[in-house]
Write a protein that holds these residues in place. Structure first.
Motif, mmCIF file in Angstrom:
data_model
loop_
_atom_site.group_PDB
_atom_site.id
_atom_site.type_symbol
_atom_site.label_atom_id
_atom_site.label_comp_id
_atom_site.label_asym_id
_atom_site.label_seq_id
_atom_site.Cartn_x
_atom_site.Cartn_y
_atom_site.Cartn_z
ATOM 1 N N UNK A 1 -42.446 -45.964 4.617
ATOM 2 C CA UNK A 1 -41.723 -44.890 5.281
ATOM 3 C C UNK A 1 -42.179 -44.697 6.729
ATOM 4 N N UNK A 2 -43.419 -45.034 7.031
ATOM 5 C CA UNK A 2 -43.948 -44.762 8.372
ATOM 6 C C UNK A 2 -43.556 -45.826 9.387
ATOM 7 N N UNK A 3 -43.525 -47.102 8.981
ATOM 8 C CA UNK A 3 -43.321 -48.186 9.939
ATOM 9 C C UNK A 3 -42.001 -48.071 10.699
ATOM 10 N N UNK A 4 -40.853 -47.909 10.033
ATOM 11 C CA UNK A 4 -39.600 -47.810 10.800
ATOM 12 C C UNK A 4 -39.592 -46.647 11.788
ATOM 13 N N UNK A 5 -40.211 -45.518 11.406
ATOM 14 C CA UNK A 5 -40.237 -44.386 12.333
ATOM 15 C C UNK A 5 -41.092 -44.719 13.547
ATOM 16 N N UNK A 6 -42.195 -45.425 13.377
ATOM 17 C CA UNK A 6 -42.987 -45.855 14.533
ATOM 18 C C UNK A 6 -42.184 -46.805 15.409
ATOM 19 N N UNK A 7 -41.372 -47.646 14.796
ATOM 20 C CA UNK A 7 -40.539 -48.565 15.575
ATOM 21 C C UNK A 7 -39.534 -47.786 16.427
ATOM 22 N N UNK B 1 -44.773 -36.377 11.141
ATOM 23 C CA UNK B 1 -46.161 -36.847 11.159
ATOM 24 C C UNK B 1 -46.984 -36.146 10.090
ATOM 25 N N UNK B 2 -46.786 -34.825 9.952
ATOM 26 C CA UNK B 2 -47.536 -34.073 8.931
ATOM 27 C C UNK B 2 -47.149 -34.541 7.526
ATOM 28 N N UNK B 3 -45.866 -34.748 7.322
ATOM 29 C CA UNK B 3 -45.395 -35.191 6.012
ATOM 30 C C UNK B 3 -46.006 -36.540 5.644
ATOM 31 N N UNK B 4 -45.945 -37.480 6.577
ATOM 32 C CA UNK B 4 -46.473 -38.813 6.299
ATOM 33 C C UNK B 4 -47.989 -38.782 6.123
ATOM 34 N N UNK C 1 -34.614 -29.693 7.001
ATOM 35 C CA UNK C 1 -36.069 -29.917 6.944
ATOM 36 C C UNK C 1 -36.370 -31.415 6.867
ATOM 37 N N UNK C 2 -37.527 -31.786 7.328
ATOM 38 C CA UNK C 2 -37.910 -33.197 7.327
ATOM 39 C C UNK C 2 -38.356 -33.604 5.930
ATOM 40 N N UNK C 3 -37.861 -34.751 5.473
ATOM 41 C CA UNK C 3 -38.297 -35.353 4.221
ATOM 42 C C UNK C 3 -38.200 -36.859 4.364
ATOM 43 N N UNK C 4 -38.708 -37.579 3.383
ATOM 44 C CA UNK C 4 -38.718 -39.040 3.484
ATOM 45 C C UNK C 4 -37.322 -39.618 3.655
#
Length: 840
Positions: free
Chosen positions: A645-651, A633-636, A600-603
């Motif tokens: 937590x969001x910036x690296x994933x956008x990169x 996306x839902x988690x964030x 499952x997705x987590x931070x």
């Protein structure tokens, strides 16, 4: 002096030689002498030498006492005088007092009676008192040289001296056994122990019990020995009796060879009984019991025996030994807890804990299920904690949180809060953190660390990265003393390193993980996670050669489970992608997909998710990760899109969009990065680089902003990303001067990441004598990648060249090698460079 030998037995000591010389010089002269030593020092051998000397001079020899015939012409040689009765000793003293007597008496120091002491005093007044010493190391070497087929090495001599303490009888046994069982390395042959069997059988029961107690670890602790022998026993007298055997040294330790023999040949029932009694006394006085119990475990739980059945009331002893073993050897602790259960103790929960620390998550789960369904409330709470930790290691954080909350301790509450924050349930996590009541339970380092981990995780969502990172570093410091003894769902070092990687604090991440490894935080169960995350730091730095070297130790034949499997497979994917190894990328991709499906997705797993998103775009299989990205996306969003937590994933998703040539998606993620630039310098670096990437994609590769953004990434530690940005800008510009500048910068940044010169997909070069002269280093590198199956575009991306430059290199190679077609060209390249597949 050299050691004389009679019947294969050695003799040592200058006093003994002087006595022999005195008899040889004047055998008819009166002689009173006494020879004292423990067993094995050569008293009997000396008497035999004296007997030979007297008989050789025509003097009749009598002994033992009383002799059949005794005249003034006889020499009287008495061995083992300590075994004579008081009446015999008194008669012997009277005979020694007669003028002209020739008497030599040998004895051990124990047993000692007044009549023996009186005899010794009479003999000492009339002649020498001989004490037989142990061999020196030089005498041991001389003796071994006389009895072994080859000259002994210094190592063998030292080994024999250490094992025998230089006691002549034991030296002789070792020499004889080694002569018949030669080996390259020094060792103790079984034959050297066999003669001890008869000696142990002949010992008085109490003396043998004393020696067994010392072998078990009691030493000369009189209260421990008394616990085995009985309070009424005179332990001091027994110690003297033990020393008289020669097996017990003057300092109260056993001669090593004798210790081995007692451990191997001592009566097993008596050996078990002695250790059990010692362990019970140690437990009663709060002393360590593991050294006493460990050797018995295989005996007590052997075939046909019920664990713990070798004695009644031993459950607490095994249980205490299990607690002692828990930190250093959890597998042993699990066996001890099982033995305790066989002796009537309820230890299933502790056994589950030990099994989990040993890394057997399946077994731990089975044990916790049993306790949760049938244990007492206290046992069920402990089992719930263990089960939750196991689920956390398998990446099932939401399920782990339920069990942590049910366990009800302050430690489990802290870890539950960590899991709640990681899975998007921040308000519930904050309620648990605020509800922490220090007065409810005594605070411990573990509970303090769990609370700090919860606060740090929450702060990473709602506060500044530096505050969150500081809190997690504090947690790592607090838990350090626990080392490998604490079962943790995750370590503060691991979470802190993940947080640090997200905000490009790579030095902090590496430091945290290094300290955790040195301190053994979390034991073997977390060692793999720390190793994987350290490898991930190196991957981000672009130190791909080091990552490749660490991979066999990371995800070898015994692949890790759950979240570690996800990180390990994503690490392989990321390495292959950065190396431009399309074959390796395709090979690693199925395992990575399988690992991703089960998580499952987590931070805490956004990094591998981002890496797999880029790989999916490279392979044209983005649908494999689309669902997990939507979940991310839902988690964030539930957490308010925390920049950390969001910036690296956008990169990562920007890079995926670039590879897929999806400019609209790339712009959308670049905009998200730009909106977060105020979060810190690390976010600004990503935002600036994203803006430059959009310009590069649009054909606007202005060297100045490109180099500025690339240098910012490089200073943040992201050297591979920096080099790729500069290299791609160079390939896409038509300005040759700008291209040269950008390519040179890309190579410099690439070098700062310590990337190996040899391509990962190519084999070690094998050249013909003409090879080096025919092709330049760059041409051989291009040729190796062609042999590896790469296209000109892939080679250009890999080497930060333009596709036209690669084509130009291949044309020069064909011209230099004089090849008419592609088949001939590849054949010649294999002759010069070698076939990558044949050397893989």
């Amino acid at each position: 002096m050299s050691a004389p030998v009679l019947s294969g037995l050695p003799l040592s000591g200058s006093a003994a030689s002087q006595l022999l010389d005195r008899v040889a010089a004047d055998p008819a002269a009166p002689l009173l002498a006494v020879v004292g030593a423990p067993g094995g020092y050569g008293k009997t051998v000396l008497l035999r030498h004296l007997a030979d000397a007297y008989r050789g001079a025509g003097v009749p020899v009598d002994g033992p006492w009383p002799p059949r015939t005794l005249t003034a012409e006889h020499a009287l040689l008495i061995d083992d005088a300590h075994r004579l009765s008081p009446e015999q000793l008194a008669d012997l003293s009277e005979h020694a007092s007669r003028p002209g007597a020739r008497i030599v008496v040998a004895y051990r120091s124990w047993p000692r009676c007044p009549e023996l002491l009186r005899l010794i005093e009479v003999l000492r007044r009339g002649g020498p008192s001989v004490v037989l010493p142990a061999f020196t190391i030089g005498q041991v070497a001389t003796f071994l040289a006389a009895h072994l087929p080859a000259a002994p090495s210094a190592e063998l001599t030292a080994f024999v001296t250490e094992q025998t303490a230089g006691i002549p009888r034991y030296v002789a046994r070792m020499a004889d056994a080694l002569a018949h069982t030669p080996a390259a390395a020094p060792h103790v042959p079984v034959a050297a122990l066999a003669p001890f069997a008869a000696e142990l059988d002949e010992l008085d029961l109490d003396v043998r019990t004393l020696l067994l107690a010392v072998e078990a670890g009691a030493g000369l602790s009189f209260d421990l020995v008394a616990a085995v022998l009985g309070e009424a026993t005179d332990v001091a007298d027994l110690v003297e009796a033990g020393r008289a055997t020669g097996m017990l040294a003057a300092d109260g330790t056993l001669v090593p060879l004798a210790r081995r023999a007692i451990a191997a040949l001592g009566p097993i029932s008596q050996r078990i009984d002695v250790r059990q009694r010692l362990a019970a006394r140690q437990l009663a006085r709060g002393g360590p019991v593991l050294p006493l119990v460990r050797p018995l475990l295989r005996v007590v739980t052997g075939p046909g025996l019920v664990p713990g059945a070798a004695g009644s009331g031993l459950g607490p002893v095994y249980e205490a030994a299990g607690e002692e073993a828990l930190g250093d050897d959890p597998a042993l602790a699990a066996e001890l807890f099982e033995a305790a259960a066989g002796a009537g103790r309820t230890t299933a929960a502790r056994r589950a804990l030990a099994v989990a620390l040993a890394g057997d998550l399946d077994h731990a789960s089975r044990l916790t299920d049993q306790v949760l369904s049938a244990g007492t409330p206290e046992q069920r709470a402990e089992a719930a904690y263990v089960a939750a930790a196991v689920l956390a290691h398998r990446g099932q954080t939401a399920q782990a949180v339920r069990l942590f909350e049910w366990a009800g301790s302050d430690v489990s509450a802290g870890f539950a809060a960590v899991g709640l924050a990681a899975t998007g349930r921040l308000p519930e996590a904050e309620r648990l953190i605020r509800a922490d009541d220090p007065s409810a339970q005594p605070p411990t380092s573990l509970s303090a660390a769990a609370t700090l981990m919860a606060r740090g995780t929450a702060e990473s969502v709602t506060g500044s990265p530096s505050t969150a990172l500081s809190t997690l570093v504090q947690a790592a410091t607090v838990i350090a003393p626990a080392g490998p003894t604490a079962l943790l769902p995750d370590s503060p070092s691991a979470i802190g390193a993940l947080l640090a990687m997200h905000c490009n604090e790579l030095d902090v991440a590496e430091s945290l993980l290094t300290r955790a490894g040195l301190q053994g935080t979390g034991g073997a169960l977390l060692a793999t996670r720390h190793h994987l995350l350290t490898s991930w730091v190196l991957l981000l730095r672009g130190r791909l050669d080091e990552v490749e070297q660490r991979l066999p130790a990371t995800v070898g034949a015994a692949a890790p489970e759950g979240r570690d499997n996800l990180f390990g497979t994503a690490l392989r994917v990321g390495l292959a992608r950065r190396n431009g190894d399309l074959v390796g990328l395709r090979s690693a991709w199925p395992d990575a997909c399988q690992a991703l499906i089960g998580q499952p997705v987590e931070l805490f797993n956004l990094l591998p998710l981002g890496e797999l998103a880029v790989a999916a775009a490279r392979l044209g299989e983005f649908h494999r990760v689309a669902g997990h990205l939507a979940e991310a996306d839902r988690l964030l969003a539930e957490l308010g899109d925390p920049p950390l937590w969001a910036v690296p994933l956008h990169w990562y998703r920007l890079q995926a969009a670039i590879l897929a040539d999806d400019r609209d998606t790339a712009r959308r993620h670049a905009d998200r990065l730009d909106a977060a630039r105020a979060s810190g310098a690390w976010a600004t670096a990503y935002a600036d680089a994203a803006a430059v990437w959009l310009d590069v994609l649009a054909g606007r590769a202005d060297p100045e902003p490109v180099l500025a953004a690339a240098r910012t990434l490089s200073l943040a530690g992201l050297t591979w990303d920096a080099a790729r940005l500069a290299g791609q800008a160079a390939i896409r510009t038509s300005d040759r001067k700008a291209m040269a500048l950008l390519l040179e910068s890309a190579r410099a940044m690439q070098g700062s990441g310590a990337r190996p010169e040899q391509p990962a997909t190519s084999a070690p070069a094998r050249t013909t004598p003409a090879g080096p002269q025919l092709l330049s280093a760059r041409e051989r590198e291009v040729g190796a990648l062609v042999l590896a199956g790469m296209t000109y575009k892939q080679i250009a991306d890999r080497l930060y060249l333009s596709a036209k430059t690669v084509e130009h290199h291949m044309a020069r190679i064909r011209q230099r090698l004089g090849c008419a077609d592609r088949h001939e060209l590849l054949t010649r390249l294999r002759e010069i460079i070698g076939d990558p597949e044949s050397n893989a």
